[in-house]
Design an enzyme around this catalytic site. Structure first.
Site, PDB file in Angstrom:
ATOM      1  N   TYR A 113       0.851  -1.192   0.000  1.00  0.00           N
ATOM      2  CA  TYR A 113       0.000   0.000   0.000  1.00  0.00           C
ATOM      3  C   TYR A 113       0.889   1.246   0.000  1.00  0.00           C
ATOM      4  CZ  TYR A 113       1.080   0.853   4.947  1.00  0.00           C
ATOM      5  OH  TYR A 113       1.743   1.120   6.126  1.00  0.00           O
TER       6      TYR A 113
ATOM      7  N   PHE B 288       2.972   9.462   4.841  1.00  0.00           N
ATOM      8  CA  PHE B 288       3.599   8.917   3.640  1.00  0.00           C
ATOM      9  C   PHE B 288       4.221   7.581   4.044  1.00  0.00           C
ATOM     10  CE2 PHE B 288       6.863   7.709   0.813  1.00  0.00           C
ATOM     11  CZ  PHE B 288       6.693   8.336  -0.403  1.00  0.00           C
ATOM     12  N   GLU B 289       3.659   6.515   3.544  1.00  0.00           N
ATOM     13  CA  GLU B 289       4.211   5.181   3.758  1.00  0.00           C
ATOM     14  C   GLU B 289       4.040   4.368   2.488  1.00  0.00           C
ATOM     15  OE1 GLU B 289       3.561   3.884   8.412  1.00  0.00           O
ATOM     16  OE2 GLU B 289       1.868   3.626   7.045  1.00  0.00           O
ATOM     17  N   ILE B 290       5.086   3.666   2.115  1.00  0.00           N
ATOM     18  CA  ILE B 290       4.986   2.624   1.100  1.00  0.00           C
ATOM     19  C   ILE B 290       5.494   1.359   1.771  1.00  0.00           C
ATOM     20  CG2 ILE B 290       5.728   1.798  -1.164  1.00  0.00           C
ATOM     21  CD1 ILE B 290       6.143   4.687  -2.013  1.00  0.00           C
TER      22      ILE B 290
END
Length: 528
Positions: free
Chosen positions: A214, A371-373
């Protein structure tokens, strides 16, 4: 009638002064044109395809800013420097996920447009929108105008609300007391619910749990650079599990008890933390020996070399007070730093640590989770979900204002090694008042062929970005103290502190000082 005009006569001196003035004015004009040529003259290379820098500029050598430095190690480095030609033949099982309200449609659209322009126009990843209420048809229709693939999900109320067994009066009192103490967002029940949801149940939502990856996106964020490669595939290829863009310090009084519960969980379950743990903690377990007063003097110092400096200064202080005779004004002037140390010691209050456990403190640094991947299975794993349930049962998500960012970060410190984490330095990003915007990479730019007109910034030495257009004025969040910790710990030559035996080092440095003073050296000279 004939009119005769007499030519005005100029003396040689006046002509000379006039020529000097004209020459000076012309020189200033040429310098002005040269300095501002990029603004005045047409740019025949608007994408800086042919721009080169032959050697490291002087200002880069002298700069102490992290944003001017190169960050490239075996532990982590940018996946790609500058631009590449998008090649979206293969896709990961991934999506953008956004938690938002119907009333935020304009801010949501703004974020979508920025993401689509800078990345998703090439890679076509789907969007997932979550809400604790039903999305209206108006909201959904507006979103569909700007995305080719969108799903809308409602959060189950049992996942959004706190445990109904919690006493309602107690719950209200805890929330209101945070407002009385002016803790940011502390008196907003919805904010507490959002943080708790993002910390645990988010990853178990039916639309999210089926994903491998995600990318979390917030309403009203902005991207500054083009991303011409697939970050999900690069993360997979390089063995990364969590990616961040901003690292900064949290507000202590929003999470005063969090680290205490995290440390308790680690001890209770005999967890051996991974190498990323050092990003978030201050550790004094490498210090042995010494008197109670010695340990008190060294309290709060977590760097091995700084501890040796402190031992040296303490020895100098003792010699000035107890051994050196005939202390006059000249000695005071020559050793003012040591005398300042004496005054500071006399006025120092004892350090109080509310959350110190086993000689470790939380340094308040965390990855900013807006903000995270990341891999979904990292957070829906039994290890993480058990950890979340333990924190949830403590009541900290409403008794205090625990954010999902420090919870995620401390969990990452427990569960991941540094080489499993990636810093997306090449992605320019703004959320609220915080911004990160990298310089463009020299010799790694490509022209933009989309509909909109862009004018990328001039590339700089150590730049990493692709067609970045940074704000004219902003404070670069990369230059924060927390990011310095990331830089320090990913270096290939980094080593943890060696064990320092205070008694042994005190004797050793004391001998050095005695020899130094006998040889005519000054009190306060550095010998370590």
């Amino acid at each position: 009638m004939v009119h005769c005009f007499k030519l005005r006569q100029f003396s040689p001196q006046k002509l000379k002064r006039s020529n000097v003035f004209l020459l000076s004015a012309f020189t200033v004009f040429i310098i002005f044109i040269y300095i501002n040529s990029e603004l005045i003259l047409p740019n025949t290379d608007p994408f800086w395809l042919n721009y080169k820098i032959k050697k490291e500029p002087k200002y880069i050598k002298e700069s102490k800013l992290l944003s001017d430095s190169k960050l490239h190690t075996n532990i982590d480095s940018p996946f790609i420097y500058g631009c590449s030609t998008p090649n979206p033949q293969e896709k990961a099982n991934a999506a953008f996920v956004m938690l938002c309200r119907n009333s935020e449609v304009e801010k949501v659209v703004s974020s979508i447009r920025s993401m689509e322009r800078h990345f998703n126009q090439w890679f076509k990843y789907p969007w997932i929108f979550l809400n604790n209420e039903e999305f209206t048809l108006e909201f959904q229709n507006e979103i569909k105008k700007h995305t080719s693939d969108a799903k809308f999900g409602k959060i189950d109320m049992k996942d959004w609300d706190f445990n109904p067994d919690i006493d309602k009066d107690e719950f209200h009192e805890w929330i209101e007391s945070q407002g009385d103490r002016e803790i940011l967002y502390g008196n907003l029940k919805s904010y507490h619910k959002m943080c708790r949801f993002y910390a645990g149940q988010f990853f178990l939502h039916p639309l999210v749990t089926k994903l491998d990856w995600y990318w979390r996106v917030e309403p009203d964020v902005e991207f500054y650079c083009d991303l011409t490669y697939d970050p999900f595939l690069e993360m997979e290829k390089n063995g990364k599990k969590y990616g961040f863009n901003v690292m900064l310090a949290d507000l202590y009084y929003s999470i005063p008890g969090l680290f205490r519960y995290v440390s308790s969980y680690i001890k209770k379950n005999d967890i051996k933390v991974k190498s990323a743990w050092k990003l978030f903690t201050l550790n004094s377990n490498f210090i042995t020996g010494g008197s109670k007063q010695d340990r008190k003097n060294l309290d709060g110092i977590h760097d091995g070399h700084e501890i040796l400096y402190e031992i040296q200064d303490q020895l100098y202080v003792k010699k000035l007070i107890h051994e050196i005779k005939n202390k006059d004004e000249k000695m005071f002037k020559n050793n003012f730093q040591i005398f300042d140390k004496i005054f500071a010691i006399s006025k120092k209050m004892p350090n109080l640590y509310e959350d110190r456990i086993n000689n470790e403190d939380y340094n308040l640094c965390h990855f900013w989770s807006n903000f995270e991947i990341a891999r979904v299975d990292l957070f829906k794993s039994k290890e993480y979900q058990d950890f979340f349930k333990y924190l949830d049962e403590s009541g900290g998500f409403y008794k205090e204002r625990w954010g999902d960012a420090p919870v995620h970060s401390l969990a990452i410190g427990m569960l991941l090694d540094l080489n499993e984490i990636h810093y997306f330095r090449d992605i320019g990003y703004r959320h609220d008042v915080f911004s990160h915007c990298p310089s463009n990479a020299v010799g790694k730019q490509l022209p933009y062929t989309g509909d909109s007109f862009i004018r990328p910034d001039k590339p700089k030495f150590n730049g990493v970005g692709c067609r970045c257009q940074c704000p004219k004025t902003y404070d670069e969040i990369e230059n924060s103290d927390c990011m310095r910790k990331w830089e320090k710990f990913i270096q290939d030559d980094y080593r943890d502190n060696d064990v320092i035996d205070v008694d042994r080092w005190t004797k050793r440095i004391d001998r050095k000082i005695k020899h130094h003073l006998r040889a005519g050296g000054k009190v306060g000279d550095n010998l370590v």
